[in-house]
Every structure is written in structure tokens, then in C-alpha cells.
Design a protein around this motif. Structure first.
Motif, PDB file in Angstrom:
ATOM      1  N   UNK A 195     -37.974  12.609  78.145  1.00 43.35           N
ATOM      2  CA  UNK A 195     -37.989  12.260  76.729  1.00 43.35           C
ATOM      3  C   UNK A 195     -38.727  10.943  76.521  1.00 43.35           C
ATOM      4  N   UNK A 196     -38.447   9.982  77.366  1.00 44.41           N
ATOM      5  CA  UNK A 196     -39.110   8.673  77.265  1.00 44.41           C
ATOM      6  C   UNK A 196     -40.612   8.821  77.511  1.00 44.41           C
ATOM      7  N   UNK A 197     -40.987   9.685  78.450  1.00 41.96           N
ATOM      8  CA  UNK A 197     -42.404   9.885  78.755  1.00 41.96           C
ATOM      9  C   UNK A 197     -43.134  10.480  77.552  1.00 41.96           C
ATOM     10  N   UNK A 205     -51.060   7.495  72.231  1.00 44.91           N
ATOM     11  CA  UNK A 205     -52.079   8.173  71.431  1.00 44.91           C
ATOM     12  C   UNK A 205     -52.146   7.592  70.023  1.00 44.91           C
ATOM     13  N   UNK A 206     -50.981   7.411  69.368  1.00 44.30           N
ATOM     14  CA  UNK A 206     -50.948   6.884  68.000  1.00 44.30           C
ATOM     15  C   UNK A 206     -51.620   5.517  67.933  1.00 44.30           C
ATOM     16  N   UNK A 250     -59.629  14.115  61.113  1.00 43.48           N
ATOM     17  CA  UNK A 250     -58.427  14.236  60.282  1.00 43.48           C
ATOM     18  C   UNK A 250     -57.319  14.801  61.170  1.00 43.48           C
ATOM     19  N   UNK A 251     -56.415  13.929  61.589  1.00 40.31           N
ATOM     20  CA  UNK A 251     -55.393  14.287  62.579  1.00 40.31           C
ATOM     21  C   UNK A 251     -54.033  14.396  61.910  1.00 40.31           C
ATOM     22  N   UNK A 252     -53.381  15.512  62.131  1.00 37.04           N
ATOM     23  CA  UNK A 252     -51.991  15.688  61.690  1.00 37.04           C
ATOM     24  C   UNK A 252     -51.127  15.833  62.938  1.00 37.04           C
ATOM     25  N   UNK A 253     -50.112  15.011  63.020  1.00 38.43           N
ATOM     26  CA  UNK A 253     -49.238  15.050  64.200  1.00 38.43           C
ATOM     27  C   UNK A 253     -47.807  14.743  63.769  1.00 38.43           C
ATOM     28  N   UNK A 254     -46.858  15.363  64.450  1.00 38.56           N
ATOM     29  CA  UNK A 254     -45.458  15.170  64.104  1.00 38.56           C
ATOM     30  C   UNK A 254     -44.956  13.798  64.567  1.00 38.56           C
ATOM     31  N   UNK A 255     -43.901  13.343  63.899  1.00 37.34           N
ATOM     32  CA  UNK A 255     -43.295  12.059  64.261  1.00 37.34           C
ATOM     33  C   UNK A 255     -42.332  12.266  65.438  1.00 37.34           C
ATOM     34  N   UNK A 256     -42.933  12.393  66.622  1.00 39.25           N
ATOM     35  CA  UNK A 256     -42.140  12.678  67.819  1.00 39.25           C
ATOM     36  C   UNK A 256     -41.179  11.540  68.141  1.00 39.25           C
ATOM     37  N   UNK A 257     -41.623  10.328  67.956  1.00 35.66           N
ATOM     38  CA  UNK A 257     -40.777   9.190  68.318  1.00 35.66           C
ATOM     39  C   UNK A 257     -39.474   9.200  67.515  1.00 35.66           C
ATOM     40  N   UNK A 258     -39.578   9.362  66.198  1.00 37.52           N
ATOM     41  CA  UNK A 258     -38.383   9.337  65.351  1.00 37.52           C
ATOM     42  C   UNK A 258     -37.426  10.458  65.722  1.00 37.52           C
ATOM     43  N   UNK A 262     -33.786  10.199  67.724  1.00 34.99           N
ATOM     44  CA  UNK A 262     -32.562  10.704  67.087  1.00 34.99           C
ATOM     45  C   UNK A 262     -31.782  11.576  68.070  1.00 34.99           C
ATOM     46  N   UNK A 263     -32.508  12.342  68.913  1.00 36.28           N
ATOM     47  CA  UNK A 263     -31.840  13.150  69.942  1.00 36.28           C
ATOM     48  C   UNK A 263     -31.169  12.244  70.976  1.00 36.28           C
ATOM     49  N   UNK A 264     -31.877  11.207  71.353  1.00 37.85           N
ATOM     50  CA  UNK A 264     -31.314  10.257  72.320  1.00 37.85           C
ATOM     51  C   UNK A 264     -30.046   9.626  71.758  1.00 37.85           C
TER      52      UNK A 264
END
Length: 578
Positions: A195-197, A205-206, A250-258, A262-264
Motif C-alpha cells: 500500500x505504501x509503495x 508521478x503526481x 490531459x491526464x485524469x488519475x484517481x486520488x490513490x493517496x486519499x 483511508x484504508x490504512x
């Protein structure tokens, strides 16, 4: 040099040759000065074909090329941009080499913008150094842009490599678990590192793309407007990477960190405490089963309670209810075991106590049957998914959960078979009470199968005896009996009445009789001692029958079936109310 430079310009700028005519620069200069480069450009190029010594012409050649640079495509290749930028630099350098005292004296009107007051002398004049510095700054600006564009290509390549690497990692992470619940339940130290990786590569990337985007926007190039759209993730399935248009940046990417954080947080604040409570409860149950099995008295019995917090949490995370049912099974196992403990139930060793032994054995049989039903349901609902989700919990069952279930079922079936046979024998032993030469059957149903009209309708169990009421043919009776199924004392009642209810009140018997026939309102309440001696008697008429009673300060309160006060009596059984 002149013909090489002009030739390249024609090929790069796609300018058609103007008509063969002599162009005078003093006529062209006002057009250039007004920055009408579209009109001036073909004439300037024609002029430079024939003239190699006009400094100002080369300056404006550089200006025209620079004006076109902001529209030149720089992706995927900088070849055209670099060529034009180099030509602009060469033009400025050529102009610098031609700007001298003679040029300024001859064409001072071309350099009027540089006519400035000398701070030392206070006089106005044009300095060659000012012109050279201005041109050199233009060359520096072009060079800086070239370097920036070269850096942008490196940043782009690096950013896209980071994206490809991130895509592999996040897809691997996403495909490793069927859903969010599976991840938060199974997550161990390596999983948390995964998860951390994902978060680290996401941020890499961001950050990289944001840096690239800011630098690209600083060019103010009309062809490039990079965008980074961050999309909220609402569920585990939102982890699947969205395809983006990298050609247009034009890049669309999900907010994986948030989402992953939240799972953590959910693991640390909800799942981990719940699992800790599960392990603690399970260990306590195992200990209780062991201790209760050999309990010497009721004070030594360990209570087995499943915390409400654990019930609520497991109901959300284990839809099969296997975990809760396993805890419930262990609880039932302990309760069933208590019924076989002679220390707690000495009557099990008393062969003369037929009645209580038979009832305990019957209850023991029923609990074994309920246990078997529960463990079979657990076996039916147990799936690999549940075992994986609660791996550490199931590791506590040796040698495995499946082997544990199979063993429990085998033992239970054997026990249930043996106890059922024993219960059947003992049930026959308590089918009837004996009184003198008569047999009075325990229930109307048993009496019916024996074609008898002698049976018990009500039974109250005291510490050392039974109080029973029933019918012998058509005569109601009340009696006391031992646990050996022998009647000790016997009392026949008025045949015009039938027993409606029997209640235990202060270790005495409260007996409610109701008249037969059309007049069913006539009732009698008798208060009898355990040896059936009458303490008091009350006769009354009512459509309601006795449902309950209590004694407070010597006052008797009788209640009907609805819980309403029926009669209030003094200690002699006399009505003092109602």
C-alpha cells in the motif's frame, strides 16, 4: 554563410520569393519597426539575399524567427524548434558583429530606442554596449528556452516512465484482492508495504507531472495546455486505472493517496481493534471451556459472552456469519458440557432421582442436537474467502479448521446417538407416577397412548419434590411426589371443578379451580402447603382466571391473565379490595 542561412530560412518558413526587384531597406524598416512581420518577412528575406552587411536587417530577421517559435511544435521532437532557434541566434550574432560606431553614425534612426541619457555626463547618446547587451539578452532568452524545452522532454519521459511503473504496481495491487473488505481484513506487514509503495509511486508521478506541467505552461505555448484532473475514488473498484490522453497532456488519475490512506486508517482504527477483540474473546472462550468442564460448583463457572462491539463489527465484515457462529458454537459446547458435570448436577449420580436425571439427559440431548446443527451450518457456509480474510483466527484451529469441524461433527454424532438411546430409556421411566396400585401418567398425551384417563396437567418442581395436578377419570386432584416418580400425598378435589392454574408462591402452592358446565364464572383459589395442607381458601365469581400472584407485607395480590389486579387478600385469604 549568407546564402546558407537564407536558404534554410526559405525552407523552414515556406516563404515564396518576391518578384525580382530591388528592395531598399530604408523603405522596409518602417514596416519592420511596426512589427508587421507578415508583410515585411518576404521582402526582408529577398533583401538579405542581395545584402550581407545590414546589421538591423539581421536583427529583425532574428525577431521574425522568434515570433514564430511560440507556435512551433516541440513534441515529440524539437528538431524544427532547435533549427529555428539556432537561426535566430545566428541572426542576432550576425547583427552584433555588424553593429559598430560606423553603423550607428550611418543609421542612427534604426537605433533611436537606445538613445539614452548618460548618467555620468548627462548627455544623450547611443551606446554600442547597450545594443550588444540587448541582443545578447535575446540570445540568452532563446538559449534558456531551448534548455527549458530540453528539460521538458526529460521531465516528460521521466514522468511517463513513472506512470508506466505506477500502472504496473497499482494494477498488481488491485488484482491481488477481490474487494476492499478482503484487503483490510488480510492486510499484514507486507501488504501494508505494498500500500505504501502504491502511494509513493503515485506521489512520485503526481509531483513529476506537476513539475512538468508548470514548466510547460511557463512557455505560454498556445499548442500546449497540460491538465491534471484528480478523481475521487469511492470504492475498491475505483482503483482500476483510468486511461488518459498523453498526446494532449490531459491526464485524469484517481486520488490513490486519499483512498489508500483511508484504508490504512480503517485497518488501524476499525479492523485491527476488532481482530484483537476477536482473538481475545476466542482465547477466553477456550479457557472457559477447559475450566467449566471440571467446575466444582456454580461459582467456578466462567461466563462466555460475545461483546456487542464484536457482534456488530463481524456482522459487517463477515457476511457468512461463520466467525460469530464458531464463537457461538464454543459457547454452546461449554453450556452442553456443564450438563454432564456431576459436581454441578449431583442427581446424575443418584439413580433414585429418575425425574431430574431424565430431564437433564433430555436437555443434554437437545443441546447436543443444537450443537450438531450449528457446526453443520458452519461447515456448509465456510468458504476459502472467509478463511483468507481471518487467516490468523482460523490458524488457531488445529490441525486445520476443516479437520476441527470434521472431528467435532464425528464426536457430536457419536455422543448424540449414545445420549439419545439413554434419554429414550429414561423417558419411559418417567412416563407415569405410581400411587398405591395406580399409574398416573405424566401428560395427557402419554395417557391417551395408553388408553388411560389418569394423567397430570400441571407440574411444579421444588428443590426436593414435585407438586402435580391433574385428573383421575373425571375427578381433579393435586399431589406431591418424589423425584423417584412415587406419589407421597394425594388429595382429590371437587369434581364440579377443573384445575385452571397452579402457581408457586412463597414455596407454597396457589391452586386455581374453575367450575365446569354452563356456569364457568365460579372459581376457587386454594393456598396449600407443600404437604397439601390448606392454609386458606377463597371462593369468588369472575370471568377472568388467575394468571399471577405476589405477596408483599402479608398482603396477597392476585392478577388475571392480562396482569390486572384480580383480588387483594389479607394473610387469612380474605378480600380487602376489588
Amino acid at each position: 554563410m549568407r546564402f546558407y542561412l537564407i536558404g534554410i530560412l526559405f525552407s523552414l518558413l515556406f516563404i515564396s520569393s518576391v518578384e525580382a526587384q530591388r528592395i531598399r531597406y530604408k523603405n522596409l524598416f518602417p514596416i519592420l519597426q511596426s512589427k508587421d512581420f507578415t508583410s515585411a518577412e518576404p521582402q526582408l528575406l529577398k533583401f538579405l539575399e542581395d545584402n550581407d552587411d545590414e546589421a538591423n536587417a539581421y536583427f529583425y530577421l532574428g525577431e521574425i524567427i522568434v515570433s514564430k517559435l511560440d507556435t512551433v511544435i516541440i513534441f515529440p521532437s524539437t528538431e524544427k524548434y532547435d533549427s529555428m532557434a539556432n537561426l535566430a541566434i545566428s541572426a542576432y550574432k550576425k547583427s552584433i558583429s555588424l553593429v559598430d560606431d560606423r553603423e550607428i553614425r550611418k543609421n542612427d534612426n534604426y537605433y533611436a530606442a537606445y538613445n539614452r541619457r548618460d548618467l555620468r555626463t548627462g548627455k544623450f547618446g547611443i551606446k554600442i554596449s547597450d545594443i550588444h547587451l540587448d541582443y545578447e539578452n535575446k540570445i540568452k532568452e532563446i538559449t534558456n528556452k531551448k534548455e527549458l524545452i530540453a528539460e521538458l522532454h526529460k521531465l516528460k519521459d521521466k514522468s511517463f516512465q513513472e506512470y508506466e511503473q505506477f500502472a504496473k504496481i497499482v494494477n498488481s495491487f488491485y488484482e491481488a484482492y477481490p474487494d476492499e473488505s478482503a484487503f483490510v481484513l488480510r492486510a499484514n506487514s507486507p501488504d501494508k508495504e505494498d500500500l505504501k509503495e502504491v502511494i509513493d509511486h503515485y506521489n512520485e508521478f503526481i509531483n513529476g507531472y506537476t513539475k512538468f506541467s508548470k514548466k510547460l505552461k511557463s512557455l505560454n505555448h498556445p499548442r500546449y495546455n497540460p491538465q491534471l484532473n484528480i478523481i475521487e475514488i469511492e470504492s475498491w473498484y475505483g482503483l482500476k486505472l483510468i486511461q488518459s490522453d498523453f498526446k494532449t497532456f490531459i491526464i485524469s488519475i484517481q486520488d490513490y493517496e486519499k483512498y489508500l490512506l483511508s484504508l490504512k486508517d480503517k485497518i488501524e482504527s476499525e479492523v485491527k481493534p476488532l481482530k484483537d477483540l476477536l482473538y481475545k474473546t476466542d482465547a477466553a472462550f477456550d479457557e472457559a471451556i477447559s475450566k467449566n468442564k471440571d467446575a466444582k460448583d456454580s461459582a467456578n463457572i466462567q461466563n462466555m459472552i460475545i461483546p456487542e462491539e464484536l457482534k456488530n463489527g463481524l456482522s459487517k465484515l463477515d457476511k457468512s456469519n461463520v466467525i460469530l457462529n464458531l464463537l457461538e458454537y464454543k459457547k454452546q459446547k461449554s453450556q452442553t458440557g456443564l450438563l454432564a458435570n456431576v459436581n454441578l448436577y449431583p442427581v446424575l449420580a443418584d439413580s433414585s432421582n429418575i425425574y431430574q436425571r431424565a430431564n437433564i439427559v433430555e436437555e443434554y440431548k437437545d443441546k447436543l442436537a443444537a450443537q450438531l446443527e450449528l457446526i453443520e451450518m458452519i461447515d456448509e457456509n465456510l468458504i476459502d474467502r472467509t478463511v483468507k480474510d481471518f487467516q490468523l483466527f482460523f490458524d488457531g484451529f488445529e490441525p486445520s479448521i476443516n479437520a476441527y469441524i470434521d472431528t467435532e461433527k464425528t464426536i457430536l454424532k457419536q455422543k448424540l446417538n449414545n445420549v439419545s438411546q439413554k434419554s429414550e430409556v429414561m423417558s419411559r421411566q418417567i412416563e407415569f407416577f405410581t400411587y398405591e396400585s395406580d399409574s398416573i401418567y405424566l401428560t395427557p398425551l402419554i395417557a391417551a397412548t395408553r388408553e388411560s384417563k389418569k394423567y397430570v396437567m400441571n407440574t411444579i418442581e421444588l428443590d426436593s419434590m414435585l407438586l402435580v395436578g391433574g385428573l383421575i377419570v373425571e375427578n381433579p386432584f393435586v399431589a406431591s411426589a418424589g423425584f423417584d416418580m412415587k406419589i407421597k400425598s394425594f388429595k382429590v378435589l371437587d369434581s364440579a371443578f377443573t384445575i385452571n392454574n397452579m402457581l408457586l408462591l412463597n414455596n407454597n402452592l396457589l391452586l386455581n379451580l374453575r367450575s365446569l358446565g354452563e356456569d364457568q364464572k365460579s372459581q376457587i383459589v386454594k393456598y396449600l402447603s407443600p404437604d397439601l395442607e390448606e392454609i386458606w381458601k377463597l371462593e369468588y365469581a369472575s370471568g377472568s382466571t388467575l394468571g399471577g400472584a405476589k405477596v408483599e407485607a402479608g398482603i396477597y395480590f392476585l392478577y388475571d391473565e392480562e396482569g390486572n389486579v384480580l383480588k387483594t387478600l389479607n394473610s387469612q385469604g380474605e378480600i380487602i379490595g376489588n
